[in-house]
Design a protein around this motif. Structure first.
Motif, PDB file in Angstrom:
ATOM      1  N   SER A  52      57.302  47.231  40.335  1.00  0.00           N
ATOM      2  CA  SER A  52      56.784  45.897  40.693  1.00  0.00           C
ATOM      3  C   SER A  52      55.317  45.981  41.102  1.00  0.00           C
ATOM      4  CB  SER A  52      57.634  45.306  41.828  1.00  0.00           C
ATOM      5  OG  SER A  52      57.901  46.315  42.804  1.00  0.00           O
ATOM      6  N   HIS A  53      54.936  47.095  41.713  1.00  0.00           N
ATOM      7  CA  HIS A  53      53.520  47.289  42.083  1.00  0.00           C
ATOM      8  C   HIS A  53      52.691  47.532  40.805  1.00  0.00           C
ATOM      9  CE1 HIS A  53      50.088  49.961  43.045  1.00  0.00           C
ATOM     10  NE2 HIS A  53      49.916  49.089  44.029  1.00  0.00           N
ATOM     11  N   LEU A  54      53.207  48.377  39.940  1.00  0.00           N
ATOM     12  CA  LEU A  54      52.479  48.703  38.699  1.00  0.00           C
ATOM     13  C   LEU A  54      52.279  47.452  37.849  1.00  0.00           C
ATOM     14  CD1 LEU A  54      51.361  50.956  36.773  1.00  0.00           C
ATOM     15  CD2 LEU A  54      53.673  51.077  35.818  1.00  0.00           C
ATOM     16  N   CYS A  55      53.337  46.648  37.746  1.00  0.00           N
ATOM     17  CA  CYS A  55      53.237  45.428  36.931  1.00  0.00           C
ATOM     18  C   CYS A  55      52.218  44.464  37.544  1.00  0.00           C
ATOM     19  CB  CYS A  55      54.607  44.764  36.832  1.00  0.00           C
ATOM     20  SG  CYS A  55      54.558  43.284  35.821  1.00  0.00           S
ATOM     21  N   GLY A  56      52.252  44.327  38.867  1.00  0.00           N
ATOM     22  CA  GLY A  56      51.300  43.443  39.548  1.00  0.00           C
ATOM     23  C   GLY A  56      49.863  43.869  39.286  1.00  0.00           C
ATOM     24  N   LEU A  57      49.654  45.173  39.332  1.00  0.00           N
ATOM     25  CA  LEU A  57      48.318  45.742  39.107  1.00  0.00           C
ATOM     26  C   LEU A  57      47.885  45.484  37.663  1.00  0.00           C
ATOM     27  CD1 LEU A  57      47.578  49.447  39.990  1.00  0.00           C
ATOM     28  CD2 LEU A  57      47.523  48.764  37.628  1.00  0.00           C
ATOM     29  N   MET A  58      48.791  45.711  36.725  1.00  0.00           N
ATOM     30  CA  MET A  58      48.451  45.537  35.300  1.00  0.00           C
ATOM     31  C   MET A  58      48.179  44.075  34.971  1.00  0.00           C
ATOM     32  SD  MET A  58      51.226  48.173  33.620  1.00  0.00           S
ATOM     33  CE  MET A  58      50.964  47.622  31.940  1.00  0.00           C
ATOM     34  N   TRP A  59      48.958  43.193  35.584  1.00  0.00           N
ATOM     35  CA  TRP A  59      48.786  41.763  35.277  1.00  0.00           C
ATOM     36  C   TRP A  59      47.454  41.260  35.833  1.00  0.00           C
ATOM     37  CZ3 TRP A  59      48.604  37.363  38.509  1.00  0.00           C
ATOM     38  CH2 TRP A  59      48.529  36.150  37.795  1.00  0.00           C
ATOM     39  N   GLN A  60      47.129  41.630  37.077  1.00  0.00           N
ATOM     40  CA  GLN A  60      45.860  41.191  37.683  1.00  0.00           C
ATOM     41  C   GLN A  60      44.669  41.702  36.871  1.00  0.00           C
ATOM     42  OE1 GLN A  60      45.678  41.221  42.198  1.00  0.00           O
ATOM     43  NE2 GLN A  60      47.540  42.426  41.882  1.00  0.00           N
ATOM     44  N   TYR A  61      44.823  42.931  36.368  1.00  0.00           N
ATOM     45  CA  TYR A  61      43.738  43.519  35.563  1.00  0.00           C
ATOM     46  C   TYR A  61      43.616  42.777  34.232  1.00  0.00           C
ATOM     47  CZ  TYR A  61      41.263  47.101  32.840  1.00  0.00           C
ATOM     48  OH  TYR A  61      40.366  47.776  32.039  1.00  0.00           O
ATOM     49  N   ALA A  62      44.771  42.446  33.643  1.00  0.00           N
ATOM     50  CA  ALA A  62      44.761  41.778  32.327  1.00  0.00           C
ATOM     51  C   ALA A  62      44.145  40.382  32.421  1.00  0.00           C
ATOM     52  CB  ALA A  62      46.190  41.691  31.779  1.00  0.00           C
ATOM     53  N   VAL A  63      44.398  39.676  33.531  1.00  0.00           N
ATOM     54  CA  VAL A  63      43.845  38.309  33.651  1.00  0.00           C
ATOM     55  C   VAL A  63      42.487  38.330  34.349  1.00  0.00           C
ATOM     56  CG1 VAL A  63      46.089  37.177  33.604  1.00  0.00           C
ATOM     57  CG2 VAL A  63      45.068  37.778  35.813  1.00  0.00           C
ATOM     58  N   LYS A  64      42.042  39.520  34.693  1.00  0.00           N
ATOM     59  CA  LYS A  64      40.700  39.729  35.267  1.00  0.00           C
ATOM     60  C   LYS A  64      40.433  38.843  36.478  1.00  0.00           C
ATOM     61  CE  LYS A  64      38.621  41.429  30.969  1.00  0.00           C
ATOM     62  NZ  LYS A  64      39.990  41.917  30.646  1.00  0.00           N
ATOM     63  N   LEU A  65      41.340  38.891  37.456  1.00  0.00           N
ATOM     64  CA  LEU A  65      41.099  38.141  38.703  1.00  0.00           C
ATOM     65  C   LEU A  65      39.857  38.702  39.378  1.00  0.00           C
ATOM     66  CD1 LEU A  65      44.650  37.677  40.290  1.00  0.00           C
ATOM     67  CD2 LEU A  65      43.370  36.129  38.790  1.00  0.00           C
ATOM     68  N   ASP A  66      39.060  37.828  39.989  1.00  0.00           N
ATOM     69  CA  ASP A  66      37.859  38.329  40.686  1.00  0.00           C
ATOM     70  C   ASP A  66      38.290  39.110  41.926  1.00  0.00           C
ATOM     71  OD1 ASP A  66      36.701  34.950  40.261  1.00  0.00           O
ATOM     72  OD2 ASP A  66      36.714  36.644  38.845  1.00  0.00           O
ATOM     73  N   LYS A  67      39.280  38.567  42.614  1.00  0.00           N
ATOM     74  CA  LYS A  67      39.739  39.213  43.854  1.00  0.00           C
ATOM     75  C   LYS A  67      41.190  39.669  43.665  1.00  0.00           C
ATOM     76  CE  LYS A  67      39.641  37.158  48.034  1.00  0.00           C
ATOM     77  NZ  LYS A  67      39.355  38.258  48.958  1.00  0.00           N
ATOM     78  N   SER A  68      41.505  40.879  44.079  1.00  0.00           N
ATOM     79  CA  SER A  68      42.899  41.295  43.906  1.00  0.00           C
ATOM     80  C   SER A  68      43.758  40.530  44.918  1.00  0.00           C
ATOM     81  CB  SER A  68      43.038  42.803  44.121  1.00  0.00           C
ATOM     82  OG  SER A  68      42.778  43.117  45.466  1.00  0.00           O
ATOM     83  N   MET A  69      44.997  40.266  44.526  1.00  0.00           N
ATOM     84  CA  MET A  69      45.887  39.486  45.394  1.00  0.00           C
ATOM     85  C   MET A  69      46.263  40.314  46.617  1.00  0.00           C
ATOM     86  SD  MET A  69      48.484  37.745  42.641  1.00  0.00           S
ATOM     87  CE  MET A  69      49.075  36.477  43.779  1.00  0.00           C
ATOM     88  N   ALA A  70      46.503  39.633  47.728  1.00  0.00           N
ATOM     89  CA  ALA A  70      47.056  40.345  48.895  1.00  0.00           C
ATOM     90  C   ALA A  70      48.476  40.754  48.507  1.00  0.00           C
ATOM     91  CB  ALA A  70      47.117  39.388  50.070  1.00  0.00           C
ATOM     92  N   THR A  71      48.882  41.956  48.882  1.00  0.00           N
ATOM     93  CA  THR A  71      50.234  42.376  48.481  1.00  0.00           C
ATOM     94  C   THR A  71      51.046  42.736  49.723  1.00  0.00           C
ATOM     95  OG1 THR A  71      49.720  44.722  48.300  1.00  0.00           O
ATOM     96  CG2 THR A  71      49.350  43.359  46.322  1.00  0.00           C
ATOM     97  N   ILE A  72      52.337  42.513  49.618  1.00  0.00           N
ATOM     98  CA  ILE A  72      53.245  42.881  50.704  1.00  0.00           C
ATOM     99  C   ILE A  72      54.258  43.871  50.145  1.00  0.00           C
ATOM    100  CG2 ILE A  72      54.907  42.046  52.416  1.00  0.00           C
ATOM    101  CD1 ILE A  72      53.504  39.372  52.392  1.00  0.00           C
ATOM    102  N   ALA A  73      54.326  45.056  50.776  1.00  0.00           N
ATOM    103  CA  ALA A  73      55.222  46.101  50.276  1.00  0.00           C
ATOM    104  C   ALA A  73      56.568  46.014  50.992  1.00  0.00           C
ATOM    105  CB  ALA A  73      54.594  47.468  50.514  1.00  0.00           C
ATOM    106  N   TYR A  74      57.629  46.181  50.211  1.00  0.00           N
ATOM    107  CA  TYR A  74      58.996  46.165  50.758  1.00  0.00           C
ATOM    108  C   TYR A  74      59.668  47.485  50.414  1.00  0.00           C
ATOM    109  CZ  TYR A  74      58.474  41.101  51.332  1.00  0.00           C
ATOM    110  OH  TYR A  74      58.035  39.847  51.710  1.00  0.00           O
ATOM    111  N   ARG A  75      60.869  47.693  50.979  1.00  0.00           N
ATOM    112  CA  ARG A  75      61.583  48.950  50.667  1.00  0.00           C
ATOM    113  C   ARG A  75      62.360  48.835  49.356  1.00  0.00           C
ATOM    114  NH1 ARG A  75      61.656  52.383  54.732  1.00  0.00           N
ATOM    115  NH2 ARG A  75      63.716  53.260  54.476  1.00  0.00           N
ATOM    116  N   GLY A  76      62.167  47.717  48.686  1.00  0.00           N
ATOM    117  CA  GLY A  76      62.774  47.494  47.378  1.00  0.00           C
ATOM    118  C   GLY A  76      62.572  46.031  47.020  1.00  0.00           C
TER     119      GLY A  76
END
Ligand code: MLT
Length: 320
Positions: A151-175
């Protein structure tokens, strides 16, 4: 161990309950694959007891390390996924060596991912969704299961693909099971998660879905066929599927490894397991898929490691 002792080891295997270690919280996509597989695989291991143990944390690397350090007797196995290849690109210090500290038992399946949002999001199509995210940069957060998780990898790839100026704030969970609760509750805004965890929530109308991450839409799935692929939405080359595999500690006797590989391959041919996975959008590895052999599995993970490293190097600014 002499050959005779080895053969004896395989004969009496399993000699006690087998533990499938799942390196994420119970109820999430990895846990779902492990529990469904355990139910089928035990039938091919003299009805052995298989318990699923959730050892979460650090994007799955804590549970993986637990198995790397376990007794190499075939009774403690790791059920994990693309994180085996992704973690080394994201953690400066790794507690284990992915290609040296494990025996590779074979690939289990390939699971598509879905870009999903909280029910309160005003968007209903992918186009609206992407425009909304762009217009609200810095105000929306993305949930995931820790650095190096799918889910982290996909979030990173999607933000990069749509070229967001600012990366989204992320919240990490244990799953992504706990993360999903917060998405349904509206505490987090967006997530990219596997269909094994999102299909039923989408069907129940508890979350919104916008796109799938596979190259082509999932046109033969009754629920998921309603969503375009990101490639169709203009993110050329976007193609992410989460493979799951099984691992044992290095040094597990070969006859035991062969026995486990046989039981795994028999499970992949079991219509009940295949059907349960299909209902959740997951594609069980075909019997002739070379990744279901230990050598094929290991070679595949090594190649994925290089691919993901290149992606993370390019999209590093979104890897917070
Ligand atoms: C992930 O990598 O996002 C995990 O699959 C989440 C989970 O299994 O809970």
């Amino acid at each position: 161990l002499s050959t005779v002792a080895f053969a004896a080891a395989a004969q009496e295997f399993p000699s006690k309950p087998i533990t499938f270690v799942v390196p994420f919280a119970a109820g999430g996509p990895t846990d779902t694959v492990a529990r469904q597989l355990a139910e089928t695989m035990r039938k091919h291991l003299n009805n052995a007891t298989i318990v699923v143990e959730n050892a979460a944390g650090a994007g799955g690397t804590i549970g993986a390390n637990k198995v790397a350090r376990a007794a190499p007797d075939g009774h403690t196995l790791l059920v994990w996924h693309i994180g085996m290849a992704a973690a080394p690109a994201l953690y400066r210090k790794m507690p284990y060596k992915p290609l040296e500290d494990f025996e590779y038992l074979g690939i289990i399946n390939d699971v598509p991912m879905t870009l999903v949002g909280k029910p309160q999001l005003p968007s209903n199509t992918y186009r609206d969704f992407e425009n909304y995210i762009r217009a609200n940069q810095g105000k929306l957060n993305l949930g995931h299961a820790g650095l190096g998780s799918a889910s982290h990898l996909c979030g990173l790839m999607w933000q990069y693909a749509v070229k967001l100026d600012k990366s989204m704030a992320t919240i990490a969970y244990r799953g992504t099971a706990p993360a999903m609760n917060d998405l349904i509750g509206g505490t987090i805004d967006v997530m990219c998660d596997q269909t094994t965890n999102t299909t039923q929530q989408i069907e129940g109308g508890r979350i919104k879905a916008f796109a799938v991450t596979t190259a082509k839409p999932l046109s033969d799935h009754p629920i998921l066929r309603h969503y375009p692929s990101l490639q169709e939405m203009g993110l050329k080359d976007f193609n992410l599927t989460i493979w799951h595999g099984m691992y044992a500690p290095k040094g597990t006797p070969t006859p035991v490894l062969n026995r486990l590989n046989e039981a795994l391959r028999a499970s992949l041919r079991d219509p009940d397991f295949v059907q349960k996975q299909k209902a959740l959008g997951a594609i069980v590895a075909a019997p002739n898929d070379k990744r279901v052999t230990p050598e094929g599995h290991k070679a595949f993970v090594a190649s994925e490691m290089a691919k993901i490293k290149a992606v993370v190097d390019a999209a590093g600014q979104y890897a917070d």
